[in-house]
Design a protein around this motif. Sequence first.
Motif, PDB file in Angstrom:
ATOM      1  N   GLY A 210      29.802 -18.458 -67.919  1.00  0.00           N
ATOM      2  CA  GLY A 210      29.492 -19.887 -67.902  1.00  0.00           C
ATOM      3  C   GLY A 210      28.539 -20.282 -66.801  1.00  0.00           C
ATOM      4  N   MET A 211      28.237 -19.346 -65.885  1.00  0.00           N
ATOM      5  CA  MET A 211      27.281 -19.612 -64.810  1.00  0.00           C
ATOM      6  C   MET A 211      25.970 -18.878 -65.135  1.00  0.00           C
ATOM      7  SD  MET A 211      28.913 -21.380 -62.230  1.00  0.00           S
ATOM      8  CE  MET A 211      29.448 -22.448 -63.591  1.00  0.00           C
ATOM      9  N   SER A 212      24.849 -19.525 -64.881  1.00  0.00           N
ATOM     10  CA  SER A 212      23.558 -18.913 -65.180  1.00  0.00           C
ATOM     11  C   SER A 212      22.939 -18.234 -63.967  1.00  0.00           C
ATOM     12  CB  SER A 212      22.592 -19.984 -65.701  1.00  0.00           C
ATOM     13  OG  SER A 212      22.282 -20.908 -64.665  1.00  0.00           O
ATOM     14  N   ILE A 213      23.642 -18.263 -62.834  1.00  0.00           N
ATOM     15  CA  ILE A 213      23.070 -17.774 -61.582  1.00  0.00           C
ATOM     16  C   ILE A 213      24.182 -17.223 -60.705  1.00  0.00           C
ATOM     17  CG2 ILE A 213      23.289 -19.910 -60.228  1.00  0.00           C
ATOM     18  CD1 ILE A 213      20.306 -19.429 -59.423  1.00  0.00           C
ATOM     19  N   ASP A 214      23.852 -16.323 -59.806  1.00  0.00           N
ATOM     20  CA  ASP A 214      24.859 -15.755 -58.896  1.00  0.00           C
ATOM     21  C   ASP A 214      25.286 -16.815 -57.883  1.00  0.00           C
ATOM     22  OD1 ASP A 214      24.575 -13.384 -60.190  1.00  0.00           O
ATOM     23  OD2 ASP A 214      23.645 -12.289 -58.546  1.00  0.00           O
ATOM     24  N   ARG A 215      26.529 -17.290 -58.033  1.00  0.00           N
ATOM     25  CA  ARG A 215      27.072 -18.250 -57.049  1.00  0.00           C
ATOM     26  C   ARG A 215      28.554 -17.998 -56.778  1.00  0.00           C
ATOM     27  NH1 ARG A 215      26.353 -22.382 -61.457  1.00  0.00           N
ATOM     28  NH2 ARG A 215      24.354 -22.866 -60.476  1.00  0.00           N
ATOM     29  N   THR A 216      29.074 -16.857 -57.237  1.00  0.00           N
ATOM     30  CA  THR A 216      30.479 -16.533 -57.006  1.00  0.00           C
ATOM     31  C   THR A 216      30.593 -15.699 -55.740  1.00  0.00           C
ATOM     32  OG1 THR A 216      30.819 -16.515 -59.407  1.00  0.00           O
ATOM     33  CG2 THR A 216      32.564 -15.565 -58.033  1.00  0.00           C
ATOM     34  N   HIS A 217      31.044 -16.325 -54.668  1.00  0.00           N
ATOM     35  CA  HIS A 217      31.124 -15.689 -53.346  1.00  0.00           C
ATOM     36  C   HIS A 217      32.431 -14.900 -53.220  1.00  0.00           C
ATOM     37  CE1 HIS A 217      28.160 -18.849 -52.950  1.00  0.00           C
ATOM     38  NE2 HIS A 217      27.805 -18.414 -51.762  1.00  0.00           N
ATOM     39  N   ARG A 218      32.319 -13.700 -52.696  1.00  0.00           N
ATOM     40  CA  ARG A 218      33.495 -12.835 -52.571  1.00  0.00           C
ATOM     41  C   ARG A 218      33.350 -11.990 -51.299  1.00  0.00           C
ATOM     42  NH1 ARG A 218      32.392  -8.100 -57.133  1.00  0.00           N
ATOM     43  NH2 ARG A 218      30.342  -7.461 -56.354  1.00  0.00           N
ATOM     44  N   PRO A 219      34.392 -11.235 -50.920  1.00  0.00           N
ATOM     45  CA  PRO A 219      34.270 -10.378 -49.737  1.00  0.00           C
ATOM     46  C   PRO A 219      33.135  -9.380 -49.893  1.00  0.00           C
ATOM     47  CG  PRO A 219      36.558 -10.548 -50.434  1.00  0.00           C
ATOM     48  CD  PRO A 219      35.746 -11.190 -51.506  1.00  0.00           C
ATOM     49  N   ARG A 220      32.526  -9.008 -48.789  1.00  0.00           N
ATOM     50  CA  ARG A 220      31.355  -8.133 -48.820  1.00  0.00           C
ATOM     51  C   ARG A 220      31.633  -6.811 -49.516  1.00  0.00           C
ATOM     52  NH1 ARG A 220      26.489  -7.653 -46.968  1.00  0.00           N
ATOM     53  NH2 ARG A 220      26.589  -9.662 -45.925  1.00  0.00           N
ATOM     54  N   ASP A 221      32.867  -6.299 -49.410  1.00  0.00           N
ATOM     55  CA  ASP A 221      33.153  -5.000 -50.016  1.00  0.00           C
ATOM     56  C   ASP A 221      33.455  -5.091 -51.506  1.00  0.00           C
ATOM     57  OD1 ASP A 221      35.662  -6.127 -50.029  1.00  0.00           O
ATOM     58  OD2 ASP A 221      36.608  -4.595 -48.788  1.00  0.00           O
ATOM     59  N   GLY A 222      33.334  -6.289 -52.084  1.00  0.00           N
ATOM     60  CA  GLY A 222      33.549  -6.441 -53.512  1.00  0.00           C
ATOM     61  C   GLY A 222      35.005  -6.460 -53.923  1.00  0.00           C
ATOM     62  N   SER A 223      35.919  -6.569 -52.976  1.00  0.00           N
ATOM     63  CA  SER A 223      37.341  -6.566 -53.303  1.00  0.00           C
ATOM     64  C   SER A 223      37.750  -7.913 -53.896  1.00  0.00           C
ATOM     65  CB  SER A 223      38.172  -6.266 -52.050  1.00  0.00           C
ATOM     66  OG  SER A 223      37.927  -7.220 -51.046  1.00  0.00           O
ATOM     67  N   ALA A 224      38.940  -7.919 -54.498  1.00  0.00           N
ATOM     68  CA  ALA A 224      39.465  -9.154 -55.074  1.00  0.00           C
ATOM     69  C   ALA A 224      39.590 -10.218 -53.985  1.00  0.00           C
ATOM     70  CB  ALA A 224      40.814  -8.895 -55.728  1.00  0.00           C
ATOM     71  N   VAL A 225      39.209 -11.430 -54.337  1.00  0.00           N
ATOM     72  CA  VAL A 225      39.121 -12.481 -53.326  1.00  0.00           C
ATOM     73  C   VAL A 225      40.498 -12.952 -52.857  1.00  0.00           C
ATOM     74  CG1 VAL A 225      39.045 -14.424 -54.959  1.00  0.00           C
ATOM     75  CG2 VAL A 225      37.895 -14.614 -52.746  1.00  0.00           C
ATOM     76  N   GLY A 226      41.501 -12.886 -53.745  1.00  0.00           N
ATOM     77  CA  GLY A 226      42.785 -13.509 -53.441  1.00  0.00           C
ATOM     78  C   GLY A 226      43.490 -12.953 -52.223  1.00  0.00           C
ATOM     79  N   GLY A 227      43.693 -11.631 -52.211  1.00  0.00           N
ATOM     80  CA  GLY A 227      44.375 -11.007 -51.080  1.00  0.00           C
ATOM     81  C   GLY A 227      43.622 -11.199 -49.780  1.00  0.00           C
ATOM     82  N   TYR A 228      42.292 -11.071 -49.863  1.00  0.00           N
ATOM     83  CA  TYR A 228      41.457 -11.250 -48.669  1.00  0.00           C
ATOM     84  C   TYR A 228      41.572 -12.679 -48.146  1.00  0.00           C
ATOM     85  CZ  TYR A 228      37.185 -11.647 -45.864  1.00  0.00           C
ATOM     86  OH  TYR A 228      36.289 -11.879 -44.849  1.00  0.00           O
ATOM     87  N   LEU A 229      41.535 -13.630 -49.055  1.00  0.00           N
ATOM     88  CA  LEU A 229      41.593 -15.038 -48.664  1.00  0.00           C
ATOM     89  C   LEU A 229      42.942 -15.381 -48.033  1.00  0.00           C
ATOM     90  CD1 LEU A 229      40.124 -17.794 -48.756  1.00  0.00           C
ATOM     91  CD2 LEU A 229      41.152 -18.147 -51.001  1.00  0.00           C
ATOM     92  N   ILE A 230      44.027 -14.982 -48.689  1.00  0.00           N
ATOM     93  CA  ILE A 230      45.354 -15.293 -48.161  1.00  0.00           C
ATOM     94  C   ILE A 230      45.572 -14.615 -46.815  1.00  0.00           C
ATOM     95  CG2 ILE A 230      47.831 -14.960 -48.520  1.00  0.00           C
ATOM     96  CD1 ILE A 230      46.640 -17.276 -50.122  1.00  0.00           C
ATOM     97  N   SER A 231      45.142 -13.367 -46.695  1.00  0.00           N
ATOM     98  CA  SER A 231      45.282 -12.666 -45.426  1.00  0.00           C
ATOM     99  C   SER A 231      44.586 -13.424 -44.303  1.00  0.00           C
ATOM    100  CB  SER A 231      44.711 -11.244 -45.544  1.00  0.00           C
ATOM    101  OG  SER A 231      44.831 -10.553 -44.324  1.00  0.00           O
ATOM    102  N   GLY A 232      43.363 -13.874 -44.562  1.00  0.00           N
ATOM    103  CA  GLY A 232      42.622 -14.624 -43.544  1.00  0.00           C
ATOM    104  C   GLY A 232      43.251 -15.959 -43.223  1.00  0.00           C
TER     105      GLY A 232
END
Length: 919
Positions: A587-609
């Motif tokens: 549904g997005m026409s351009i790269d705008r999905t920001h995630r951790p640099r290592d490409g890991s799932a965002v959820g665990g990284y976000l909650i940990s931080g």
Amino acid sequence: MFSPFTLPNGTELKNRLLMAPMTTCSGYFDGSVTHDLVEYYRARAGSIGAIVVECCFVDDLGLAFPGAIGIDHDEKIAGLAKIAEAIKAEGSKAILQIYHGGRMVEPTLIGGRTPVAPSALATPREGAVTPIALTTDEVDGMVAKFGEGVRRAIQAGFDGVEIHGANTYLIQQFYSPNSNQRDDQWGGSRDNRAKFPLAVLDITHQMVRQYADDSFIIGYRFSPEEREVPGIRFEDTLYLLEKLAVRGLDYLHFSMGSTLRPSIVETRDPTPLITHYLAMRSATLAQIPVMGVGGVVNAVDAEQAIEHGYDLVAVGRACIAYPDWAERIASGENLPLLIDSTQREAKHIPEPLWRFSLVEAIIRDMSMASAKFKVGTFIEKVQDEQNERVISVSLDTDRIADIELAAGPEDDVSFVTHFEAIRERILHANSPHVDAIAGATAQSEAVKKAVSKAMVKSSKARRVEEGMNPSVPQDYDVVVVGSGGAGLAAAIQAHDEGARVLIVEKMPTIGGNTIKASAGMNAAETRFQRVKGINDSKELFFAETLKGGKNKNNPALLHRFVENAPLAIEWLANRGIMLNDITTTGGMSIDRTHRPRDGSAVGGYLISGLVRNITKREIEVMLDTSVSEILTEHGTISGVRLLTDEHEELHIRTKSVIVATGGFSANSQMVVKYRPDLAGFVTTNHKGATGGGIALLEHIGAGTVDMGEIQIHPTVEQTTSYLISESIRGGGAILVNQQGNRFYNEMETRDKVSAAIIALPEHYAWIVFDENVRVKNKAADEYLAKGFVVSADSPCELAAKLEMDPHRFLATLERYNGFVEQQNDLDFGRKTGMRNPLKQGPFYAIRIAPGVHHTMGGVTINTDTAVLDKQQQVIPGAYAAGEVVGGIHGGNRIGGNAVADIIIFGTLAGHQAASWAKR
């Protein structure tokens, strides 16, 4: 010191401040780079002009520290490149220091072998081993190894190298008359002893000419004197530096414990050595900038060094204590050289460095200063999926003193091992709110829960001991209900605005449904997009979200969402949570999905931080505690009634409530009530997503909207209900049916892709990707570990395992790969995520089908997150954020918008609730 500085080769540093090279002892056993090390350097980059990365050994006999990192083989380039990339991505120059320890190497660090040196002379310290003298040919070979190290540093992406000719390591050993007593061309006279450092510089220039450009920085670090007799004297050092300067350097780095240190040989002369240096150097040497190091903690220290003649200033332990040191100094802060003992993870300090003596010396136990416990030991049960054990939690007045596991009838080695690991984390943080141990999540959470219970009991006992009645209602400015991303963000923001905050979570663990998020966080016009050259706009983001939501989104909420999204990315970054890799979703026409640099799932990284930030602020969290009622007086929020897992009822007085309890995807009765067609569907949500927050707010009059808008996600592994991240398709994966054919545009919105899968005769599909997609999406490794990925070395072998026609499957891949080459999908019109052809083995497939994923409906709020009643009037003191809210996503949520939603409206709710509490 904050003015830009141009080096002799024309490279400009943003300021005159550099982070000094400090050994962290945090590499792997073979000298390769760990993830913790990358994050350590990433956290310290940005505001400082350059980072000189710790000394890297050029030969496997050259490591002088346990956990040292190496540049001795090409295999090390990839790991070092992560450090260089992390530093440069934040805007600082990345310089790598290269060295060989020579006779300073302990045999135990090199597998019991004997170290090498210019001469067979042990270093003058107790127990030192006599090294083996390098032969003439081996000296030539050693020079070549330094050259190869420079080449690898260039190929790893570093902006420069610093040749480590100091601290009595090999290069200094060759120049010293104490350690070099050779009688060939590499020893004897001062000129001969200087040949080795000069040869290293020569080969460095050779490699730079061959592999780099003129902007590559070459620095040289030196120790100005030796105490030994015979030994290097300051005049000897100047002699060498003059020769080095003629060959060309971009800076010289004094290696001393203090920038203004006087001579250690002429002890009666108090004049700083830098003063002697400036007076004695030639015009040629004066063209080379000189850098000082040692004792720089605050602005006055750096200014004093510059006033005494240093061009550049290197900062050591202050950068460990304060990752954003330069930024703090620029804002006028005066900093004590101390580290809060709870801050290791928040400051991204690797554990080996944390235990290093010079760092340990500045750690202070400032943990939980406001908490008050009754001193004693509390016994709790630890219950996980397979075990019931007993632990004793010893508490001091303000800290967790110890956690011990009672002996069981049968010792479970795995349980004991994991217990020790989670125990160590809790004691280090002085908090139970730490990351679970990988592979032992249930056990970790059980231990954390038991420690939390002990702390609650101890606090209550302390209050009774002091004559207080624990049943008297406690007062808070803000009570946050729910500990997912929205709740944690709201609590942090409210706390930072001066509110006393309590988080209440009905589940036994922190994280809510956010911890299962995989793709990333959407935002437009961010600095991370600009760095990558992505030209995006908020207007396009708004239009595509509105289209994806079937034009049912609340326009006012959507405008607030789009406008605040880049601010939310920065809000996270300012709290050490960096979402600086970017992909795309359906549904997005351009790269705008920001995630951790290592490409890991965002959820665990976000909650940990976020949890690190909760712990840092000592925000109180009550787990296993449900809100039975939100209380009001004269229509305004006045408190909450709680029920603990031990059936204890509590009354909490509060001025405002933020409900962030998530949606109701895990409440099948509620789902079917609004969408009968979804009966029997699995859900990707955690079992706590039951809609309880909606019911609580409805009870005090809240209105609801879009309750029938329930999203199913197309790619769910059905036996485990595990969500397969949209970033896998965004990274280049395709969907094929059981016949081996593509059947739809994989990057369409979730509702349309789900409908296409349901319409297949088999009602399921396979998501197919290759090794190139896997390595760029760390989430794929989780799926492999879970055991539901089918893999094969070739497409035909994969087709056989999937029981599909191999010829048709191969033809599908070849046709799609042709579309990728032309960037034109003639079959289904796919426009995004066509990054690389799928042709790099191994090849992977996961069987998927749709599952209930997100409930777009919920309570009504205004653009300030205030909860509205059925007449669209504000309920004073009531706020809501996250999936408990309706109206933002309309008829379909775009992947990546939920994480944006929770941070945008979570922080906004925290701000508004804190402001209301102050009124």
